[in-house]
Each structure stands twice: as structure tokens, then as C-alpha cells.
Design a protein around this motif. Structure first.
Motif, mmCIF file in Angstrom:
data_model
loop_
_atom_site.group_PDB
_atom_site.id
_atom_site.type_symbol
_atom_site.label_atom_id
_atom_site.label_comp_id
_atom_site.label_asym_id
_atom_site.label_seq_id
_atom_site.Cartn_x
_atom_site.Cartn_y
_atom_site.Cartn_z
ATOM 1 N N ILE A 170 0.846 -1.191 0.000
ATOM 2 C CA ILE A 170 0.000 0.000 0.000
ATOM 3 C C ILE A 170 0.881 1.240 0.000
ATOM 4 O O ILE A 170 1.727 1.420 0.880
ATOM 5 C CB ILE A 170 -0.925 0.058 1.230
ATOM 6 N N SER A 171 0.680 2.104 -0.986
ATOM 7 C CA SER A 171 1.359 3.396 -1.034
ATOM 8 C C SER A 171 0.293 4.469 -1.203
ATOM 9 O O SER A 171 -0.620 4.329 -2.022
ATOM 10 C CB SER A 171 2.361 3.464 -2.195
ATOM 11 N N ILE A 172 0.417 5.532 -0.431
ATOM 12 C CA ILE A 172 -0.529 6.644 -0.469
ATOM 13 C C ILE A 172 0.176 7.861 -1.056
ATOM 14 O O ILE A 172 1.263 8.222 -0.603
ATOM 15 C CB ILE A 172 -1.045 6.981 0.945
ATOM 16 N N ILE A 173 -0.439 8.478 -2.063
ATOM 17 C CA ILE A 173 0.138 9.688 -2.638
ATOM 18 C C ILE A 173 -0.767 10.870 -2.304
ATOM 19 O O ILE A 173 -1.947 10.888 -2.663
ATOM 20 C CB ILE A 173 0.333 9.578 -4.152
ATOM 21 N N ARG A 174 -0.203 11.826 -1.581
ATOM 22 C CA ARG A 174 -0.928 13.012 -1.146
ATOM 23 C C ARG A 174 -0.553 14.206 -2.016
ATOM 24 O O ARG A 174 0.346 14.143 -2.838
ATOM 25 C CB ARG A 174 -0.584 13.320 0.307
ATOM 26 N N GLY A 175 -1.221 15.322 -1.753
ATOM 27 C CA GLY A 175 -0.884 16.549 -2.463
ATOM 28 C C GLY A 175 -2.122 17.290 -2.907
ATOM 29 O O GLY A 175 -3.184 16.696 -3.116
ATOM 30 N N ASP A 176 -1.991 18.597 -3.029
ATOM 31 C CA ASP A 176 -3.104 19.420 -3.481
ATOM 32 C C ASP A 176 -3.389 19.190 -4.961
ATOM 33 O O ASP A 176 -2.628 18.526 -5.669
ATOM 34 C CB ASP A 176 -2.794 20.896 -3.241
ATOM 35 N N SER A 177 -4.495 19.785 -5.435
ATOM 36 C CA SER A 177 -4.820 19.715 -6.864
ATOM 37 C C SER A 177 -3.691 20.341 -7.679
ATOM 38 O O SER A 177 -3.077 21.326 -7.266
ATOM 39 C CB SER A 177 -6.127 20.467 -7.132
ATOM 40 N N GLY A 178 -3.423 19.750 -8.832
ATOM 41 C CA GLY A 178 -2.398 20.294 -9.707
ATOM 42 C C GLY A 178 -1.000 19.811 -9.436
ATOM 43 O O GLY A 178 -0.040 20.272 -10.056
ATOM 44 N N THR A 179 -0.850 18.851 -8.522
ATOM 45 C CA THR A 179 0.490 18.346 -8.193
ATOM 46 C C THR A 179 0.876 17.126 -9.015
ATOM 47 O O THR A 179 1.990 16.628 -8.885
ATOM 48 C CB THR A 179 0.590 18.012 -6.694
ATOM 49 N N GLY A 180 -0.040 16.618 -9.832
ATOM 50 C CA GLY A 180 0.323 15.533 -10.735
ATOM 51 C C GLY A 180 -0.255 14.177 -10.414
ATOM 52 O O GLY A 180 0.035 13.198 -11.111
ATOM 53 N N LYS A 181 -1.076 14.076 -9.382
ATOM 54 C CA LYS A 181 -1.621 12.775 -9.000
ATOM 55 C C LYS A 181 -2.525 12.199 -10.086
ATOM 56 O O LYS A 181 -2.366 11.056 -10.522
ATOM 57 C CB LYS A 181 -2.393 12.892 -7.676
ATOM 58 N N THR A 182 -3.495 13.004 -10.514
ATOM 59 C CA THR A 182 -4.438 12.538 -11.529
ATOM 60 C C THR A 182 -3.751 12.307 -12.864
ATOM 61 O O THR A 182 -4.073 11.354 -13.597
ATOM 62 C CB THR A 182 -5.591 13.551 -11.686
ATOM 63 N N SER A 183 -2.775 13.140 -13.195
ATOM 64 C CA SER A 183 -2.031 12.954 -14.449
ATOM 65 C C SER A 183 -1.342 11.600 -14.480
ATOM 66 O O SER A 183 -1.332 10.910 -15.507
ATOM 67 C CB SER A 183 -0.988 14.063 -14.614
#
Length: 322
Positions: A24-37
Motif C-alpha cells: 500500500i502506497s498513499i500519494i498526497r498533495g493538493d490539486s495540480g500536483t500531478g496525481k491525476t495525471s
């Protein structure tokens, strides 16, 4: 699935390079940080292959879960021995049903979320944020890697006896061990009786010098709240993988493969069998200590571990006064 797995994925504009070693790895961050990309690139490669313009290099199959809604379970039933990326906003990831289901699978999961997933015991060392690290040529391709959100900010060395109160997650063997250490140091020791209660107990002792001791291997869902308190008050965190890991790492027990297991745990921990590293280290310690003078029980601490010599070996490297 076991082991470390490197992922290198890119298109004309952006490149992600990172390594995973836990299920399990969790990736955090605000919108525009590249998660959805990142998830969309995985999805595009999955559905369109080379025509997507995405190049993906990994020794495991990588799949994306985007917009599945109530169909997530049917989708996951078909996925084996893969790295599964789940986009932010998928509501099912916070459900008890999802947590229960993925415990029976052999996949690794990378979940994009800004929420704490209390049903899933993930490690404080498996919470990441995407870090941008430069550009490439005239295309201005952005390179991204994963950076641990907490890293070295945890487990800073201190004097055990310099605390008014020790707050321990455990209520059994670990608590019995730290109760003995606390009595010798003339410090009060409290059992939180579960990691979910630590935040409340810390707040009740907010005006005291507190040391919180919990299993880092499963403390990820609680770390945001508890760390928020520690950064503003006189509270310290000690988050080893687990109490059993401390014993195995102490040198008290001699076992042929132990050194390599501690150095490369991901090579030995099968995700379908052990959902957290804490489970693996507990199981391993109990197996190798069976019928020995240092037999380990989760319920009652063996007096072998309570001698002054062994206490010092187990936690001496982490506290200045041991």
C-alpha cells in the motif's frame, strides 16, 4: 507479490520515476500536483498501448481504476499480481468492504487521496507526495519522483526519562515491556489500547512532555492528526516498524537469514499473506522463537526480554539515556 518494483512512465510532457516496496502506497498533495495525471497516463497506456503516446517500463503489470463506481469489486476480481493505481475521488477506497477485499489479493496498490484511510493499515513510510525535479530539453518535460512526506522528521533521538508520560499503542506485550522501562525511569506509561485512540490521549496530556510509541508499519492513517499535535506541542513520536521488529533488530536473536530479512524486508513479505509488515515480523518472531528460552508471545511478554541487558539492546540505540 513481493519485492521492490521500479516504475518509469512518460509522455511528451511529463515523466514519473519511482520505486515501490510495500503493498500500500498513499500519494498526497493538493490539486495540480500531478496525481491525476499519473493515473490517467497509466489508464491511457492500459487501454491504447503505444497509440496513447505513453511509454511505461515496469516488471509488473500496471493498471488504473478510474470512474468505476460500484463496479470496482468486479474489476479487481480480474486483476492479479499487478500494481493498481486508484485515482483521487474514488469513494469506495475509504470503505471497510474495500479494505477487506484487497487484503485477499496479491496486488500492490497506489492510492491518490487527501483523506486518511482508517480501514487500511498502511505505513508512515508509505505516504508520499509528488516532487518535481527539473526539465528536459526543449520539450520542457517535467520529471517527477515520489518523496516521503514525513521521512526523517520522525523518530528523533531523545532521553526516555526526559518525558512525563509514555503513550503506547499496544495493550499487551509491547505495553508490558514499556511499562517495565517506564518504571525504571520513573515515568508514567499509558496504553492507548489501539492506534485510533492515541490522538485523544495525547490531547488529554497536551501540557506534559509526552512520548508516543506506535507501530509505524500501520500508523499511516493516524499520522496526520497526531503529527499535527506534535509539531506544535512538546510531544515526540517513536514509530519503529513494530515492537517485534525492534526485538529482531536488537541482535538478541541469532538466525541465519535475519540480517538479510531486516535489510531487505520487501523480498520476504508476500502481500497476499501479510497485509502489513508488522504482521510479518510478529509471525516471524513467533516462529523462530518457538520452544526457545526467548519464546515470544503477543499476549504476555517473556521475562527474557525484560532484563536490563536486553532492554538496552532492544531500544538503547534510540534513546540517549539507555
Amino acid at each position: 507479490m513481493i519485492g521492490k518494483h521500479s516504475i518509469d512512465i512518460q509522455n511528451r510532457f511529463v515523466r514519473y520515476r519511482f520505486e515501490l516496496e510495500r503493498n500500500i502506497s498513499i500519494i498526497r498533495g493538493d490539486s495540480g500536483t500531478g496525481k491525476t495525471s499519473l493515473v490517467r497516463m497509466i489508464s491511457d497506456h492500459q487501454t491504447q498501448g503505444a497509440a496513447s503516446g505513453v511509454q511505461l517500463s515496469c516488471n509488473k503489470n500496471c493498471v488504473a481504476m478510474v470512474g468505476l463506481g460500484t463496479m470496482w469489486k468486479e474489476y479487481l476480481k480480474r486483476i492479479k499480481d499487478s500494481i493498481v493505481f486508484i485515482d483521487e475521488g474514488e469513494r469506495y477506497v475509504s470503505s471497510e468492504e474495500f479494505a477487506s477485499f484487497i487484503k485477499q489479493t496479491d496486488n500492490y496498490y497506489v492510492i491518490m487521496t487527501r483523506n486518511n484511510l482508517y480501514e487500511i493499515p498502511y505505513s508512515v513510510d508509505a505516504i508520499y507526495e509528488i516532487k518535481k525535479s527539473g526539465t528536459y530539453g526543449s520539450l520542457k518535460k517535467t520529471y517527477n519522483s515520489l518523496k516521503k512526506m514525513y521521512g526523517k522528521r520522525l523518530n528523533s533521538k531523545c532521553a526516555y526519562g526526559d518525558n512525563d508520560t509514555i503513550i503506547v499503542e499496544d495493550s499487551k506485550s509491547g505495553y508490558q515491556f514499556y511499562t517495565k522501562v517506564s518504571e525504571d525511569a520513573n515515568v508514567k506509561c499509558i496504553s492507548a489500547k489501539g492506534k485510533g485512540n492515541i490522538f485523544t490521549i495525547v490531547n488529554k496530556n497536551i501540557n506534559k512532555k509526552c512520548l508516543v510509541i506506535a507501530d509505524g508499519a500501520a500508523f499511516g492513517p493516524e499520522i496526520d492528526n497526531v503529527y499535527g499535535v506534535t509539531s506544535k506541542n512538546n510531544v515526540r513520536l517513536f514509530l519503529p516498524e513494530s515492537f517485534e521488529w525492534l526485538i529482531l533488530n536488537s541482535g538478541i536473536i541469532k538466525e541465519e537469514k535475519l540480517r538479510d530479512i531486516l535489510a531487505n524486508p520487501s523480498q520476504y513479505i508476500e502481500s497476499e499473506i501479510f497485509f502489513s509488515w508488522e504482521q510479518f515480523f510478529t509471525d516471524y518472531l513467533m516462529k523462530i522463537s518457538k520452544d526457545k528460552q526467548y519464546k515470544y508471545s503477543k499476549n504476555k511478554i517473556n521475562k527474557y526480554y525484560l532484563s536490563s541487558r536486553n532492554i538496552k539492546k532492544i531500544i538503547g540505540a534510540y534513546f540517549e539515556d539507555m
